[in-house]
Design an enzyme around this catalytic site. Structure first.
Site, short mmCIF file in Angstrom:
data_model
loop_
_atom_site.label_atom_id
_atom_site.label_comp_id
_atom_site.label_asym_id
_atom_site.label_seq_id
_atom_site.Cartn_x
_atom_site.Cartn_y
_atom_site.Cartn_z
CG ASN A 7 -1.90 1.22 1.17
OD1 ASN A 7 -1.93 2.11 0.52
ND2 ASN A 7 -2.62 1.27 2.27
NE ARG A 99 -5.79 1.82 -0.23
CZ ARG A 99 -5.82 3.20 0.26
NH1 ARG A 99 -4.70 3.58 0.73
NH2 ARG A 99 -6.97 3.68 0.38
CG HIS A 189 -12.17 4.08 3.19
ND1 HIS A 189 -12.71 5.32 3.91
CD2 HIS A 189 -10.96 4.39 3.42
CE1 HIS A 189 -11.94 6.07 4.28
NE2 HIS A 189 -10.64 5.40 4.19
CG HIS A 217 -13.10 2.91 6.84
ND1 HIS A 217 -12.40 1.68 6.65
CD2 HIS A 217 -12.15 3.85 7.28
CE1 HIS A 217 -10.98 1.85 6.69
NE2 HIS A 217 -11.00 3.19 7.23
CG LEU A 218 -16.69 5.67 11.65
CD1 LEU A 218 -17.49 5.72 12.97
CD2 LEU A 218 -17.09 6.97 10.76
NE ARG A 250 -8.57 13.47 3.01
CZ ARG A 250 -8.51 12.05 3.03
NH1 ARG A 250 -9.48 11.27 3.54
NH2 ARG A 250 -7.52 11.40 2.81
CG MET A 293 -12.05 9.74 18.45
SD MET A 293 -12.92 11.19 18.24
CE MET A 293 -13.83 11.37 16.89
NE ARG A 294 -5.66 6.07 20.82
CZ ARG A 294 -4.87 5.13 20.40
NH1 ARG A 294 -4.58 3.94 21.02
NH2 ARG A 294 -4.35 4.92 19.29
N GLY A 341 -10.14 2.62 12.84
CA GLY A 341 -9.65 2.86 14.08
C GLY A 341 -10.50 3.18 15.13
CD GLU A 344 -11.30 -1.91 13.27
OE1 GLU A 344 -10.18 -2.29 13.85
OE2 GLU A 344 -11.29 -1.64 11.91
CG ASN A 345 -9.85 0.33 18.51
OD1 ASN A 345 -9.58 -0.91 19.15
ND2 ASN A 345 -9.36 0.79 17.37
CD GLU A 396 -8.43 -0.67 3.87
OE1 GLU A 396 -8.69 0.01 2.70
OE2 GLU A 396 -8.25 -0.13 4.97
P1 AMP Z 1 -6.95 4.35 11.27
O1 AMP Z 1 -7.01 5.60 10.47
O2 AMP Z 1 -8.16 3.56 10.95
O3 AMP Z 1 -5.86 3.75 11.81
O4 AMP Z 1 -7.67 5.14 12.76
C1 AMP Z 1 -6.94 6.13 13.47
C2 AMP Z 1 -7.90 6.75 14.43
O5 AMP Z 1 -8.45 5.86 15.32
C3 AMP Z 1 -7.47 7.86 15.28
O6 AMP Z 1 -8.11 9.15 15.29
C4 AMP Z 1 -7.19 7.12 16.44
O7 AMP Z 1 -6.98 8.09 17.70
C5 AMP Z 1 -8.56 6.38 16.67
N1 AMP Z 1 -8.64 5.38 17.81
C6 AMP Z 1 -7.84 4.34 17.82
N2 AMP Z 1 -7.97 3.58 18.96
C7 AMP Z 1 -8.86 4.26 19.70
C8 AMP Z 1 -9.52 4.38 20.85
N3 AMP Z 1 -9.28 3.18 21.50
N4 AMP Z 1 -10.45 5.43 21.25
C9 AMP Z 1 -10.75 6.42 20.29
N5 AMP Z 1 -10.10 6.36 19.11
C10 AMP Z 1 -9.28 5.51 18.92
#
Ligand code: AMP
Length: 412
Positions: A7, A99, A189, A217-218, A250, A293-294, A341, A344-345, A396
């Site tokens: 990728n 990809r 995506h 897909h977030l 974005r 987000m975390r 991310g 899922e989390n 993916e």
């Molecule tokens: P990705 O682009 O799919 O890798 O997702 C990245 C995003 O997922 C980032 O904003 C991370 O902060 C968020 N993320 C990953 N783990 C958590 C979690 N436990 N709680 C909140 N956001 C998360």
């Protein structure tokens, strides 16, 4: 078949090596041998390498381009350093799957790469000026190192959405611009939405023709997809990945007149404006703190940061708005699926998105929701929820590897 999945992003390279056989596909199993990522290609690059079952290795080396990074990955894979027992020489890599971000209207499924396919990907450079050239660099580098004899496949981010109906993909601008320049919604995506949809069918034993779901897909990039009868019927990203949901950096949807207004007020050039919309907006733009987000959730909880809270609320509201729009356009759905991310989390974000969806008969089970993270998959709605809520981690790379296997075996 040992398949190298690549990728190539604009300044990054992610790879996985997956052993795919017909049995692993039939059993829906994954045999991952190694994976890694190289960031900041073009300067001092950061390398993370992870052979399955062994410790993560980290390094920093200067790579000028993708070709150098790929050369490094291949040398590492065959070296004792990686200790991947199935790969001791380059010929142990039997095929490579890429990809590819934009396939335009040319590619509606994954294909084996030949000169004609390369021309097709080149023709789409206008539509993805940062990504398609990086993908082409990756293809050229592999051919140079492994030789023409190793089959390579292209798996397009846009392909899954290629069956969208015209009333989903056309923008209401003068029709001649679609004819002249193919200005339309392509969606992205696609490999992720397709994988999630496939996995939902597998888990719930639902035939493809009866799969009516909304997939979310977030991640840092975000998109929603309305899947009707197993096919993409609508999706939130557009001609480029800028449209739709609020993302890490974005904007997602905004009034296009804002561009002209800002241009007049601040004298900012269009290229600066687009940079701002792509790289300085979304969660980062609203919070002024981070696109992560975390971290925003932590800021909100620990410091009651008002703008962090606002960014999260805007994010959730926009996702909910798309769910509502798709439920209306699809005349309901059987499931809403969270992935990426964030999806899922984060139980908190899932819970906040599901607020005010009770009118649709959507009911989240907080106990199930809170227990679902870190790669788990399962249902998080109550038993009597009219629409199921499901968490499915996306994969993916696995789908790219399987498509590559099918392309090579001539069964796609
Ligand atoms: P990705 O682009 O799919 O890798 O997702 C990245 C995003 O997922 C980032 O904003 C991370 O902060 C968020 N993320 C990953 N783990 C958590 C979690 N436990 N709680 C909140 N956001 C998360």
């Amino acid at each position: 078949m040992n398949i190298l999945v690549l990728n190539c992003g604009s300044s990054s390279l992610k790879f996985q090596v997956i052993n795919v056989t017909q049995e692993t596909i039939d059993q829906n199993a994954e045999d991952l041998l190694a994976k890694g990522v190289i960031e900041r290609i073009g300067s001092q690059s950061l390398i993370t390498l992870k052979p399955t079952g062994r410790k993560t290795q980290k390094k920093a080396l200067p790579f000028r381009n993708h070709a150098q990074a790929i050369d490094f990955v291949l040398k590492w894979l065959v070296s004792e350093d990686s200790d991947v027992t199935a790969i001791s020489k380059l010929s142990d890599i039997q095929s490579v799957g890429h990809r590819v971000v934009h396939g335009g209207e040319k590619f509606s499924k994954s294909v084996l790469i030949n000169d004609e396919v390369i021309e097709g990907i080149e023709d789409c450079i206008d539509l993805a000026p940062l990504h398609n050239p990086a993908n082409l660099d990756g293809i050229a580098a592999i051919e140079q190192i492994l030789g023409k004899g190793v089959p390579q496949a292209a798996v397009f981010d846009t392909a899954f959405h290629s069956e969208m109906p015209q009333d989903s993909y056309l923008y209401p601008i003068p029709y001649q611009f679609y004819r002249r320049y193919k200005i339309r919604r392509y969606g992205f995506h696609g490999t992720s939405h397709r994988y999630i949809s496939y996995r939902y069918r597998f888990l719930t034993n639902t035939p493809k023709s009866e799969t009516n779901i909304i997939t979310l897909h977030l991640g840092n990039g975000c998109s929603a997809c309305a899947i009707r009868e197993g096919k993409s019927a609508d999706t939130s990203m557009g001609m480029t990945p800028l449209e739709g949901l609020t993302m890490g950096t974005r904007t997602g949807d905004i009034d296009p007149a804002i561009l002209e207004y800002l241009h007049l007020k601040e004298g900012i050039t269009y290229s600066h404006l687009f940079n701002m919309l792509n790289k300085q907006s979304g969660l980062l733009g609203i919070s002024g703190l981070t696109n992560d987000m975390r971290e925003l959730l932590e800021e909100e909880e620990e410091n009651q940061d008002r703008r962090a809270s606002l960014a999260i609320d805007i994010f959730c509201r926009r996702v909910r708005k798309y769910i509502g729009a798709y439920l209306a356009n699809m005349n309901g759905a059987d499931a809403i699926i969270f992935s990426g991310g964030i999806g899922e989390n984060s139980a908190t974000i899932r819970s906040r998105i599901c607020q005010n969806l009770s009118w649709f008969g959507v009911a989240i089970d907080e106990e199930r929701n809170q227990s679902m993270s870190g790669g788990n998959e399962g249902i998080i709605s109550t038993s009597d929820s009219k629409v199921k809520l499901v968490v499915i981690p996306t994969n993916e790379e696995l789908l790219i590897a399987r498509d590559t296997y099918r392309c090579v075996e001539g069964i796609i």
